[in-house]
Design a protein around this motif. Sequence first.
Motif, short mmCIF file in Angstrom:
data_model
loop_
_atom_site.label_atom_id
_atom_site.label_comp_id
_atom_site.label_asym_id
_atom_site.label_seq_id
_atom_site.Cartn_x
_atom_site.Cartn_y
_atom_site.Cartn_z
N LEU A 13 0.86 -1.18 0.00
CA LEU A 13 0.00 0.00 0.00
C LEU A 13 0.89 1.22 0.00
N THR A 14 0.86 1.99 -1.08
CA THR A 14 1.75 3.14 -1.21
C THR A 14 0.96 4.44 -1.34
N GLU A 15 -0.22 4.48 -0.71
CA GLU A 15 -0.97 5.72 -0.62
C GLU A 15 -1.38 5.94 0.83
N PRO A 16 -1.56 7.19 1.23
CA PRO A 16 -1.97 7.45 2.61
C PRO A 16 -3.36 6.92 2.89
N ILE A 17 -3.63 6.65 4.17
CA ILE A 17 -4.93 6.15 4.60
C ILE A 17 -5.70 7.32 5.20
N PHE A 18 -6.68 7.82 4.45
CA PHE A 18 -7.52 8.92 4.93
C PHE A 18 -8.72 8.37 5.68
N LEU A 19 -9.20 9.13 6.67
CA LEU A 19 -10.19 8.62 7.60
C LEU A 19 -11.36 9.58 7.76
N GLU A 20 -12.57 9.01 7.90
CA GLU A 20 -13.76 9.82 8.18
C GLU A 20 -13.77 10.19 9.66
N PRO A 21 -14.01 11.45 9.99
CA PRO A 21 -13.99 11.85 11.41
C PRO A 21 -15.18 11.30 12.18
N LEU A 274 9.59 19.60 2.20
CA LEU A 274 10.49 18.81 3.03
C LEU A 274 10.32 17.34 2.70
N ASP A 275 11.46 16.63 2.62
CA ASP A 275 11.46 15.19 2.39
C ASP A 275 11.67 14.45 3.70
N ASN A 291 -2.43 24.68 3.73
CA ASN A 291 -2.74 23.66 2.73
C ASN A 291 -1.51 23.37 1.90
N GLY A 292 -1.56 22.24 1.20
CA GLY A 292 -0.42 21.81 0.39
C GLY A 292 -0.66 20.43 -0.15
N THR A 293 0.43 19.65 -0.27
CA THR A 293 0.31 18.30 -0.80
C THR A 293 1.17 17.33 0.01
N PHE A 294 0.74 16.08 -0.01
CA PHE A 294 1.54 14.96 0.46
C PHE A 294 1.93 14.17 -0.78
N GLU A 295 3.22 13.86 -0.92
CA GLU A 295 3.72 13.22 -2.14
C GLU A 295 4.45 11.94 -1.78
N ALA A 296 4.05 10.85 -2.44
CA ALA A 296 4.68 9.55 -2.20
C ALA A 296 4.46 8.65 -3.41
N TRP A 318 8.64 10.12 1.62
CA TRP A 318 7.54 11.01 1.25
C TRP A 318 7.98 12.45 1.41
N ALA A 319 7.12 13.36 0.93
CA ALA A 319 7.40 14.79 1.04
C ALA A 319 6.11 15.53 1.35
#
Length: 336
Positions: A13-21, A274-275, A291-296, A318-319
């Motif tokens: 799994l090479t993507e972040p795990i986003f979660l419902e609050p 930042l890396d 705001n910004g991005t997460f990169e992986a 990641w960055a």
Amino acid sequence: MRPVRNRIGVNILTEPIFLEPVFHQKIWGGRKLETDFGYTIPDGKIGELWAISAHPNGPNVIENGPLAGLTLDQAWADHQEYFGHQQGKVFPLLTKILDANDSLSVQVHPDDAYAKAHERPGELGKTECWYVIEADPGSYLIYGHHAKTREELAQMIHDGDWDDLLRKVPVKTGDFVYVPSGTIHALNKGIMVLETQQSSDTTYRLYDYDRVGADGKKRELHLQQSIDTTTVPSQDPKLDIQTEKRGDSTVTTFVTAPLSPFFSVYRIQLKGSLDFDREAPYTLVSVLAGNGTFEADGKSYPIKKGIHFIIPNQIEHWAFTGDMDIITSTPGKAEE
């Protein structure tokens, strides 16, 4: 979407795990989770956002990827490869945002041994910490006590001698507070924090300002449990907060082992990019501003204030890019 497998058949799994609050109504809660963070929250006094949780009292549902639709506790149980094959029956951490529109009860949490002996099966003790997102001028915490012996503690509690027993500590926006199990504590009115804690929902109240709940009765107190579990005499942890400049950004280490065996917590004040390399089985991320991005793995994911996610074990590098204030945490190595 099915999990991708490598050549030897291991799920990756090479993507972040986003979660419902998950939101919890509290007698002391307010509406800042809506007005300050933009969450769509239920009616009433909403005191807590459970942002990253596998606890049975509020597990998050995964929003994306091959685990979409599963709760975090289900993912932990069935897909240990994404969490570095950590030992333990339960996901060990819980991330919250607390909006103290009124003062919380004065309380204390047990350690693992006491929770195992006295609470439901699988319940952990509760060491926690707070990053103060916002504090009104003149805000203070209840933190620690003045009793010298357990007998004196018990007498002062039973006598209601709160002014002499409880310590009041000033607090301001940007402060960090570490709260080991056994510490008498309370957030007071006008404070919002991001809380990183062991995955526990066990709280022993020793004083609640004689407030009544929805049923018109005073809320339950736990005097004997409080006396049993409070550290006597009170002890202040010796934090060694370290700050590192990286270009225009700043990375702050708030707490880590050996002082904190259950988690490490960091703040990233990001300006630019930042890396990072993986140094723990997985990482919890909360964006508190900007705001910004997460990169992986060659992909970019937009992130902004109010987003929380987990970086799984199989993301090695990641960055973060943008202008953001981020809190990250990683699990400790303490055995349950």
